[in-house]
Design an enzyme around this catalytic site. Structure first.
Site, PDB file in Angstrom:
ATOM      1  CB  CYS A  28      -0.933   0.013   1.193  1.00 16.52           C
ATOM      2  SG  CYS A  28      -2.235  -1.207   1.052  1.00 16.52           S
ATOM      3  CG  HIS A  29       0.512   3.662   2.158  1.00 19.74           C
ATOM      4  ND1 HIS A  29      -0.391   2.912   2.850  1.00 19.74           N
ATOM      5  CD2 HIS A  29      -0.214   4.522   1.403  1.00 19.74           C
ATOM      6  CE1 HIS A  29      -1.622   3.311   2.537  1.00 19.74           C
ATOM      7  NE2 HIS A  29      -1.531   4.285   1.669  1.00 19.74           N
TER       8      HIS A  29
END
Lengths: 427, 182
Positions: free
Chosen positions: B146-147
């Protein structure tokens, strides 16, 4: 600004009702005889379009609830049931899901119009702040609505966004547990989001009523930013002039809406949301809906969890302070040579942040996000500074002058430089 | 005693009623908030579902990892290889963002088993690194898509936006390969 009422009841029944509940008088004064500046362009039709979209979302939403099941094991299938089994269910769901996107397209046009023409300045500060409140409520509503189909993007979007609150020191974890109603996003979360998704549109409706009330107290801004001075010369009655213009703008907007619904119904969605929620696996590339992307890019630009959350929140809240941040007395950017360029730079920055929000958070994208985040906030600093020294162009003496000047292609309005140089504040 | 309509003394029966009603109202509102907020907390059924669970780790081969759920939360169990254990122990703890030794994160005598929560401490995504073909990040552990957070082979945060290590759930060994979580 409308002065006393021009409504004259024609029949006995109307006179009888008017003495008891003057609702026809209210409607007449606010939607028929209400004076609007005669120079409004099509950007001013988006308020009406937004009112229509809110009603459309409420109507389609109430119908969808008749067929939807808010439960973690059944929600996904009930949405497919709507798509396949319910008469015109596919149409109602696509109207609702695309309607959310169209609602945001309209609201962004509406906000940028306000930014360009200085609609946030005195005496419209409260009107503007109510608009920011509506925007926040819209974001909450859209986010919770996106969770309801209980697909992969629904589930992981809910996980990521609720986890933002865990960044708060001390109380963060407790808040997240109370949002979830458990130890992870699960059925209790879905149930409460469903309840709130049903509630919030009616709260939006209430704030919209206040927004329109405030608008009708101070009157509409217009492309020159010069206030109405002579109602006879500067304005036209709402009906038929604004009514027909609003309706025409609405029809054109509906053509675009219809094109998405009938030809590209999933263009603004994500394929991953057609996979049922799975708490054991996150989609490889998780992104929010397009209308959140600029703010998502700001969140990810800050390499600190709490800092990112604060930056994202500030990006929205700063709008509410704009009436006091912008130091210039001239409303319309048309007459502000420096600020106008800043505005267009800001517009490009917002688009760029939207693009970066959709890209993976790695390498050059992160650095670019950081630069554009700085530029986003820089716009507000620049507005403060530029207003202190910028020399605006000569303002027309009145709306009527501006209209007649452009109608004759002449510069009649530009001769009154001395008058225009005075600050144009009346209220 | 002042007459009820006599305002010259400053205190009237109406003032008393105003204060008493106001106080009663404030208490009533305060009392009403308790159930309105408390109902948001995990309900009895959800709490009851958090009872301890027994897991047999014998089928988890060296180098393999499994996912299981406790209290609705995802848990990773990884049977670490010699190399992964050595890497985890070799790290200088002082350089870590969330300093913890590998010994603090495993049970003595069972270092091969790493048992941790499987949601990234940034925003809750599930890091990759369990399945054979998954990217394991730069530190032979997990990588959150995701990040972009990287966790090492002890589940400690090494790179990216996540602030903390993947937490270790409460568990105990009651046998060589049997654990009770909770």
């Amino acid at each position: 600004m409308s002065g006393h009422s021009s409504y004259v009841p024609k029949t006995g029944i109307e006179r009888w009702l008017d003495a008891r509940l003057p609702i026809i008088r209210l409607t007449h004064d606010s939607a028929v005889s209400y004076p609007v500046p005669r120079n409004l362009n099509y950007l001013w039709t988006f308020g009406g379009i937004l009112a229509f979209m809110l009603v459309a979302q409420i109507v389609t939403g109430i119908i969808l609830v008749m067929h939807y099941t808010p439960h973690a094991t059944m929600a996904f299938n009930s949405v497919e049931h709507i798509m396949r089994d319910v008469n015109y269910g596919w149409l109602l769901r696509y109207l609702h899901s695309n309607g959310a996107s169209m609602f945001f397209i309209a609201v962004y046009v509406h906000i940028f119009r306000g930014l360009y023409y200085g609609s946030y300045k005195a005496p419209r500060e409260v009107l503007w702040i109510l608009g920011v409140v509506i925007f926040l409520l819209m974001m909450a509503t859209a986010f919770m609505g996106y969770v309801l189909p209980w697909g992969q993007m629904s589930f992981w979007g809910a996980t990521v966004i609720t986890n933002l609150f865990s960044a708060l020191p001390v109380i963060g974890e407790t808040i997240v547990t109370f949002l979830w109603g458990g130890y992870s996003v699960d059925n209790p979360t879905l149930n409460r989001f469903f309840s709130l998704h049903y509630l919030l549109p009616f709260m939006i409706f209430g704030v919209v009523v206040l927004h329109i009330w405030a608008l009708h107290v101070v009157g509409q801004n217009n492309p020159t930013g010069v206030e109405v001075k002579n109602v006879q010369k500067d304005t036209v009655p709402f009906t038929p002039y604004a009514t027909i213009k609003d309706l025409f703008g609405m029809v054109v907007f509906m053509v675009v809406f219809g094109w998405f619904v009938f030809y590209q119904p999933n263009f603004m969605g994500h394929a991953d949301n057609y996979i049922m929620a799975n708490p054991a696996a996150t989609p490889a590339h998780i992104v929010p809906e397009w209308y959140f992307l600029p703010f998502y890019a700001i969140l990810r630009a800050i390499p600190d969890k709490l800092g990112g959350v604060i930056a994202m929140g500030s990006a929205i809240v700063v709008l509410a302070f704009l009436p006091w941040i912008d130091t210039s007395k001239v409303k319309s950017m048309t007459y502000r040579p420096i600020a106008r360029q800043l505005f267009w730079a800001f517009f490009v920055v917002c688009i760029a942040l939207g693009y970066l929000g959709a890209m993976p958070a790695e390498g050059g994208y992160v650095i670019a996000s950081q630069i554009f985040t700085a530029l986003y906030f820089g716009y507000f600093v620049a507005l403060f500074v530029v207003g202190l020294f910028e020399r605006p162009k000569a303002l027309p003496t009145s709306i009527a002058d501006a209209v007649l000047a452009s109608a004759h292609g002449g510069s009649a309005a530009r001769i009154a430089t001395a008058t225009a140089a005075e600050p144009n504040v009346k209220g | 005693m002042a007459h009820a309509t006599d305002t010259s003394t400053g205190t009237t029966r109406r003032d008393f009623l105003m204060l008493a009603t106001g106080a009663a109202g404030a208490v009533a509102i305060g009392a009403a908030v308790i159930p309105l907020v408390s109902q948001l907390a995990p309900d009895a059924q959800t709490v009851a579902a958090g009872a301890p669970i027994d897991v047999d780790l014998a089928p988890v081969a060296e180098g393999q990892a499994i996912k299981l759920f406790w209290r609705g939360k995802l848990i990773f169990v990884r049977h670490r290889t010699k190399k992964e254990i050595e890497e985890a122990k070799a790290v200088d703890v002082a350089t870590l963002r969330d300093p913890q030794t590998d010994e603090q994160r495993t049970k003595a005598g069972h270092e091969q088993f790493l048992i941790i929560y499987g949601n990234c401490t940034h925003l809750g995504c599930v890091p990759l690194g369990n399945a054979p073909g998954d990217p394991k990040g730069d530190f032979d552990g997990w990588f959150c898509p995701c990040h972009g957070s990287h966790y090492d082979s002890s589940g400690r945060i090494r790179k990216g936006p996540a602030p903390l290590n993947l937490p270790v759930p409460p568990y105990a060994f009651n046998g060589d390969t049997k654990i009770k979580i909770g």
